[in-house]
Design a protein around this motif. Structure first.
Motif, PDB file in Angstrom:
ATOM      1  N   MET A   1       0.849  -1.194   0.000  1.00 27.63           N
ATOM      2  CA  MET A   1       0.000   0.000   0.000  1.00 27.63           C
ATOM      3  C   MET A   1       0.880   1.237   0.000  1.00 27.63           C
ATOM      4  O   MET A   1       1.886   1.307   0.689  1.00 27.63           O
ATOM      5  CB  MET A   1      -0.922   0.010   1.211  1.00 27.63           C
ATOM      6  N   SER A   2       0.470   2.248  -0.778  1.00 27.93           N
ATOM      7  CA  SER A   2       1.222   3.503  -0.845  1.00 27.93           C
ATOM      8  C   SER A   2       1.186   4.223   0.498  1.00 27.93           C
ATOM      9  O   SER A   2       0.190   4.217   1.207  1.00 27.93           O
ATOM     10  CB  SER A   2       0.627   4.400  -1.942  1.00 27.93           C
ATOM     11  N   LYS A   3       2.332   4.860   0.841  1.00 31.89           N
ATOM     12  CA  LYS A   3       2.432   5.581   2.102  1.00 31.89           C
ATOM     13  C   LYS A   3       2.254   7.090   1.903  1.00 31.89           C
ATOM     14  O   LYS A   3       2.546   7.886   2.786  1.00 31.89           O
ATOM     15  CB  LYS A   3       3.790   5.290   2.748  1.00 31.89           C
ATOM     16  N   SER A   4       1.774   7.500   0.729  1.00 32.26           N
ATOM     17  CA  SER A   4       1.558   8.916   0.449  1.00 32.26           C
ATOM     18  C   SER A   4       0.440   9.464   1.339  1.00 32.26           C
ATOM     19  O   SER A   4      -0.490   8.747   1.719  1.00 32.26           O
ATOM     20  CB  SER A   4       1.188   9.103  -1.030  1.00 32.26           C
ATOM     21  N   LYS A   5       0.546  10.746   1.624  1.00 33.10           N
ATOM     22  CA  LYS A   5      -0.442  11.398   2.486  1.00 33.10           C
ATOM     23  C   LYS A   5      -1.791  11.516   1.777  1.00 33.10           C
ATOM     24  O   LYS A   5      -1.869  11.848   0.598  1.00 33.10           O
ATOM     25  CB  LYS A   5       0.063  12.786   2.867  1.00 33.10           C
ATOM     26  N   ILE A   6      -2.873  11.236   2.534  1.00 25.36           N
ATOM     27  CA  ILE A   6      -4.225  11.328   1.986  1.00 25.36           C
ATOM     28  C   ILE A   6      -4.624  12.793   1.838  1.00 25.36           C
ATOM     29  O   ILE A   6      -4.331  13.627   2.698  1.00 25.36           O
ATOM     30  CB  ILE A   6      -5.232  10.591   2.896  1.00 25.36           C
ATOM     31  N   ARG A   7      -5.288  13.117   0.752  1.00 22.86           N
ATOM     32  CA  ARG A   7      -5.738  14.489   0.506  1.00 22.86           C
ATOM     33  C   ARG A   7      -6.816  14.888   1.509  1.00 22.86           C
ATOM     34  O   ARG A   7      -7.634  14.064   1.924  1.00 22.86           O
ATOM     35  CB  ARG A   7      -6.292  14.606  -0.907  1.00 22.86           C
ATOM     36  N   ASN A   8      -6.826  16.157   1.880  1.00 18.38           N
ATOM     37  CA  ASN A   8      -7.882  16.675   2.766  1.00 18.38           C
ATOM     38  C   ASN A   8      -9.218  16.741   2.037  1.00 18.38           C
ATOM     39  O   ASN A   8     -10.276  16.537   2.624  1.00 18.38           O
ATOM     40  CB  ASN A   8      -7.497  18.061   3.288  1.00 18.38           C
ATOM     41  N   ASP A   9      -9.152  17.019   0.735  1.00 22.53           N
ATOM     42  CA  ASP A   9     -10.363  17.059  -0.078  1.00 22.53           C
ATOM     43  C   ASP A   9     -10.874  15.632  -0.277  1.00 22.53           C
ATOM     44  O   ASP A   9     -10.135  14.758  -0.733  1.00 22.53           O
ATOM     45  CB  ASP A   9     -10.041  17.697  -1.440  1.00 22.53           C
ATOM     46  N   LYS A  10     -12.141  15.379   0.043  1.00 22.31           N
ATOM     47  CA  LYS A  10     -12.712  14.035  -0.039  1.00 22.31           C
ATOM     48  C   LYS A  10     -13.319  13.733  -1.402  1.00 22.31           C
ATOM     49  O   LYS A  10     -13.930  12.672  -1.583  1.00 22.31           O
ATOM     50  CB  LYS A  10     -13.794  13.877   1.039  1.00 22.31           C
ATOM     51  N   THR A  11     -13.145  14.620  -2.360  1.00 19.00           N
ATOM     52  CA  THR A  11     -13.689  14.391  -3.698  1.00 19.00           C
ATOM     53  C   THR A  11     -12.657  13.670  -4.557  1.00 19.00           C
ATOM     54  O   THR A  11     -11.519  14.125  -4.704  1.00 19.00           O
ATOM     55  CB  THR A  11     -14.067  15.722  -4.382  1.00 19.00           C
ATOM     56  N   CYS A  12     -13.040  12.542  -5.129  1.00 20.49           N
ATOM     57  CA  CYS A  12     -12.127  11.758  -5.974  1.00 20.49           C
ATOM     58  C   CYS A  12     -11.740  12.570  -7.206  1.00 20.49           C
ATOM     59  O   CYS A  12     -12.604  13.116  -7.904  1.00 20.49           O
ATOM     60  CB  CYS A  12     -12.788  10.454  -6.387  1.00 20.49           C
ATOM     61  N   LEU A  13     -10.457  12.651  -7.487  1.00 23.42           N
ATOM     62  CA  LEU A  13      -9.980  13.408  -8.637  1.00 23.42           C
ATOM     63  C   LEU A  13     -10.326  12.732  -9.956  1.00 23.42           C
ATOM     64  O   LEU A  13     -10.304  13.372 -11.011  1.00 23.42           O
ATOM     65  CB  LEU A  13      -8.454  13.585  -8.546  1.00 23.42           C
ATOM     66  N   ASN A  14     -10.622  11.446  -9.921  1.00 19.57           N
ATOM     67  CA  ASN A  14     -10.891  10.702 -11.144  1.00 19.57           C
ATOM     68  C   ASN A  14     -12.369  10.721 -11.538  1.00 19.57           C
ATOM     69  O   ASN A  14     -12.703  10.977 -12.691  1.00 19.57           O
ATOM     70  CB  ASN A  14     -10.418   9.255 -10.985  1.00 19.57           C
ATOM     71  N   CYS A  15     -13.259  10.454 -10.554  1.00 23.51           N
ATOM     72  CA  CYS A  15     -14.691  10.339 -10.876  1.00 23.51           C
ATOM     73  C   CYS A  15     -15.581  11.290 -10.082  1.00 23.51           C
ATOM     74  O   CYS A  15     -16.807  11.239 -10.214  1.00 23.51           O
ATOM     75  CB  CYS A  15     -15.153   8.898 -10.674  1.00 23.51           C
ATOM     76  N   ARG A  16     -14.970  12.131  -9.239  1.00 22.66           N
ATOM     77  CA  ARG A  16     -15.688  13.124  -8.446  1.00 22.66           C
ATOM     78  C   ARG A  16     -16.605  12.503  -7.403  1.00 22.66           C
ATOM     79  O   ARG A  16     -17.516  13.146  -6.885  1.00 22.66           O
ATOM     80  CB  ARG A  16     -16.510  14.073  -9.362  1.00 22.66           C
ATOM     81  N   TYR A  17     -16.369  11.251  -7.057  1.00 26.27           N
ATOM     82  CA  TYR A  17     -17.168  10.584  -6.030  1.00 26.27           C
ATOM     83  C   TYR A  17     -16.616  10.955  -4.644  1.00 26.27           C
ATOM     84  O   TYR A  17     -15.434  11.263  -4.499  1.00 26.27           O
ATOM     85  CB  TYR A  17     -17.091   9.065  -6.254  1.00 26.27           C
ATOM     86  N   VAL A  18     -17.463  10.920  -3.614  1.00 23.10           N
ATOM     87  CA  VAL A  18     -17.020  11.232  -2.259  1.00 23.10           C
ATOM     88  C   VAL A  18     -16.221  10.057  -1.694  1.00 23.10           C
ATOM     89  O   VAL A  18     -16.681   8.917  -1.680  1.00 23.10           O
ATOM     90  CB  VAL A  18     -18.221  11.539  -1.336  1.00 23.10           C
ATOM     91  N   VAL A  19     -14.984  10.358  -1.229  1.00 22.42           N
ATOM     92  CA  VAL A  19     -14.083   9.325  -0.714  1.00 22.42           C
ATOM     93  C   VAL A  19     -13.962   9.474   0.794  1.00 22.42           C
ATOM     94  O   VAL A  19     -13.446  10.468   1.291  1.00 22.42           O
ATOM     95  CB  VAL A  19     -12.677   9.439  -1.362  1.00 22.42           C
ATOM     96  N   GLU A  20     -14.420   8.473   1.530  1.00 23.01           N
ATOM     97  CA  GLU A  20     -14.353   8.517   2.990  1.00 23.01           C
ATOM     98  C   GLU A  20     -13.034   7.948   3.511  1.00 23.01           C
ATOM     99  O   GLU A  20     -12.518   8.386   4.538  1.00 23.01           O
ATOM    100  CB  GLU A  20     -15.527   7.733   3.587  1.00 23.01           C
ATOM    101  N   ASN A  21     -12.462   6.972   2.808  1.00 27.27           N
ATOM    102  CA  ASN A  21     -11.220   6.333   3.243  1.00 27.27           C
ATOM    103  C   ASN A  21     -10.106   6.628   2.241  1.00 27.27           C
ATOM    104  O   ASN A  21     -10.141   7.649   1.556  1.00 27.27           O
ATOM    105  CB  ASN A  21     -11.439   4.831   3.410  1.00 27.27           C
ATOM    106  N   ARG A  22      -9.127   5.760   2.143  1.00 25.86           N
ATOM    107  CA  ARG A  22      -7.992   5.999   1.250  1.00 25.86           C
ATOM    108  C   ARG A  22      -8.376   5.811  -0.215  1.00 25.86           C
ATOM    109  O   ARG A  22      -7.924   6.557  -1.085  1.00 25.86           O
ATOM    110  CB  ARG A  22      -6.826   5.083   1.627  1.00 25.86           C
ATOM    111  N   PHE A  23      -9.174   4.786  -0.510  1.00 26.82           N
ATOM    112  CA  PHE A  23      -9.512   4.468  -1.895  1.00 26.82           C
ATOM    113  C   PHE A  23     -10.961   4.832  -2.206  1.00 26.82           C
ATOM    114  O   PHE A  23     -11.857   4.689  -1.369  1.00 26.82           O
ATOM    115  CB  PHE A  23      -9.288   2.975  -2.178  1.00 26.82           C
ATOM    116  N   CYS A  24     -11.179   5.286  -3.427  1.00 27.77           N
ATOM    117  CA  CYS A  24     -12.515   5.651  -3.877  1.00 27.77           C
ATOM    118  C   CYS A  24     -13.368   4.396  -4.017  1.00 27.77           C
ATOM    119  O   CYS A  24     -12.958   3.442  -4.706  1.00 27.77           O
ATOM    120  CB  CYS A  24     -12.436   6.394  -5.218  1.00 27.77           C
ATOM    121  N   PRO A  25     -14.569   4.351  -3.390  1.00 30.25           N
ATOM    122  CA  PRO A  25     -15.429   3.171  -3.500  1.00 30.25           C
ATOM    123  C   PRO A  25     -16.058   3.005  -4.881  1.00 30.25           C
ATOM    124  O   PRO A  25     -16.579   1.935  -5.200  1.00 30.25           O
ATOM    125  CB  PRO A  25     -16.503   3.423  -2.437  1.00 30.25           C
ATOM    126  N   ASN A  26     -15.955   4.046  -5.708  1.00 35.58           N
ATOM    127  CA  ASN A  26     -16.581   3.978  -7.030  1.00 35.58           C
ATOM    128  C   ASN A  26     -15.625   3.496  -8.114  1.00 35.58           C
ATOM    129  O   ASN A  26     -15.964   2.620  -8.908  1.00 35.58           O
ATOM    130  CB  ASN A  26     -17.133   5.356  -7.417  1.00 35.58           C
TER     131      ASN A  26
END
Length: 337
Positions: A1-26
């Motif tokens: 798993m990547s150790k990069s810091k999670i973005r503060n913005d919860k909007t997925c940059l790829n599909c604009r879905y709301v991301v609650e955890n590290r990976f976009c559920p969509n």
């Protein structure tokens, strides 16, 4: 798993879905910062190729010591526990090219350059002291015949060769092909010592051998397809087997290369020389033997049928690879300078 810091913005940059955890559920994209340092870029590249450390070492272990195990696991659907076949081959090729490029060449060492200068000076003196061009022509060695014409080698210089071709009687002039071969050989001889020619040839051949293997893989898979049940096995299955087998060959080649390079400074010691011989013998022997148990275990035929088929396949592909490597060797020599 990547150790990069999670973005503060919860909007997925790829599909604009709301991301609650590290990976976009969509879409599954990791919600981390897209701006990376070179260090992060290199680490991400390595992690992407190896697909986690455990999977990497598990893949290498099975590849080296369990013939056909990776192919059977992959085709059975167990694909996340190991590196994908294409990714595995690309990774091993990348490491092979990188390490071969990193190791310094002995061709341009000061000792070699002095030897080269001395040899060139000797050749120039020899040419100046040549009694006559006709005498040298008579002393030229006869190598073979082509269309009834003698192909001669052993000239003192390109200038002498050009002069003979220009001034000799028409009956003694060489064909265009004969002249081209002689001139190419003479140019290589004048610019390099004998040891340099050998070293440059081996270096060029070693650097490009993985490319030859890559070109040969579809042919290898095609012959596997010809020899086995078309309803049970698809060309894709043979392709996966081929990718794993050639990854194994390339990995053993890399290991032997590293062993020989690492021990070469101590090659004068009898014990080190003995270790080199034994390691090369074991490595090459395992490369040859590996195909037979791999073929038997993967295709599941009786030992006798598997041995007959694998022997024929080994012989056919051995002849083909000799032809391809020979053509490649000729091409390598032609491109020496």
């Amino acid at each position: 798993m990547s150790k990069s810091k999670i973005r503060n913005d919860k909007t997925c940059l790829n599909c604009r879905y709301v991301v609650e955890n590290r990976f976009c559920p969509n879409c599954g994209q990791e919600n981390t910062d897209t701006r990376k340092t070179f260090h992060h870029l290199f680490i991400h590249f390595f992690e992407d190729l190896t697909h986690y450390e455990n999977a990497f070492w598990r893949t290498i272990k099975n590849l080296l010591f369990k013939p056909s195990a990776l192919t059977k696991e992959y085709l059975s659907g167990k694909r996340l526990s190991y590196l994908a076949p294409v990714r595995l081959y690309i990774f091993i090729s990348f490491i092979t090219f990188l390490l071969i490029a990193i190791f310094p060449s002995e061709i341009n060492s000061p000792e070699k350059n002095l030897e080269k200068e001395s040899t060139i000076t000797t050749k120039n003196k020899s040419f100046q002291n040549t009694i006559s061009q006709n005498d040298s022509l008579k002393k030229s060695q006869t190598a073979s015949k082509e269309d009834g014409e003698l192909i001669k080698f052993g000239y003192d210089s390109v200038e002498q060769l050009d002069s003979i071709q220009k001034n000799a009687p028409k009956s003694e002039k060489m064909s265009d092909f004969n002249y081209w071969i002689n001139k190419k050989i003479q140019i290589v001889k004048e610019k390099n010592t004998q040891s340099e020619i050998i070293e440059k040839f081996i270096s060029s051949f070693t650097h490009n051998l993985p490319k030859v293997l890559f070109v040969f893989m579809p042919i290898f898979a095609f012959f596997l397809w010809l020899f086995h049940n078309k309803k049970r096995w698809y060309y894709f299955d043979h392709g996966i087997f081929t990718l794993h087998y050639f990854s194994f060959l390339l990995l053993i080649f890399l290991v032997l290369f590293l062993i020989n390079k690492g021990l070469s400074p101590f090659a004068e010691l009898s014990l080190v020389s003995f270790i080199q011989i034994i390691s090369n013998f074991i490595g090459i022997g395992w490369m040859i033997y590996y195909f037979f148990p791999a073929h038997h275990r993967f295709y599941g035929e009786t030992r006798f049928i598997s041995f007959i088929k694998s022997s024929l396949l080994f012989f056919i592909n051995f002849i083909l690879i000799i032809i391809i490597v020979s053509l490649f060797a000729i091409y390598t020599f032609i491109n020496l300078h």
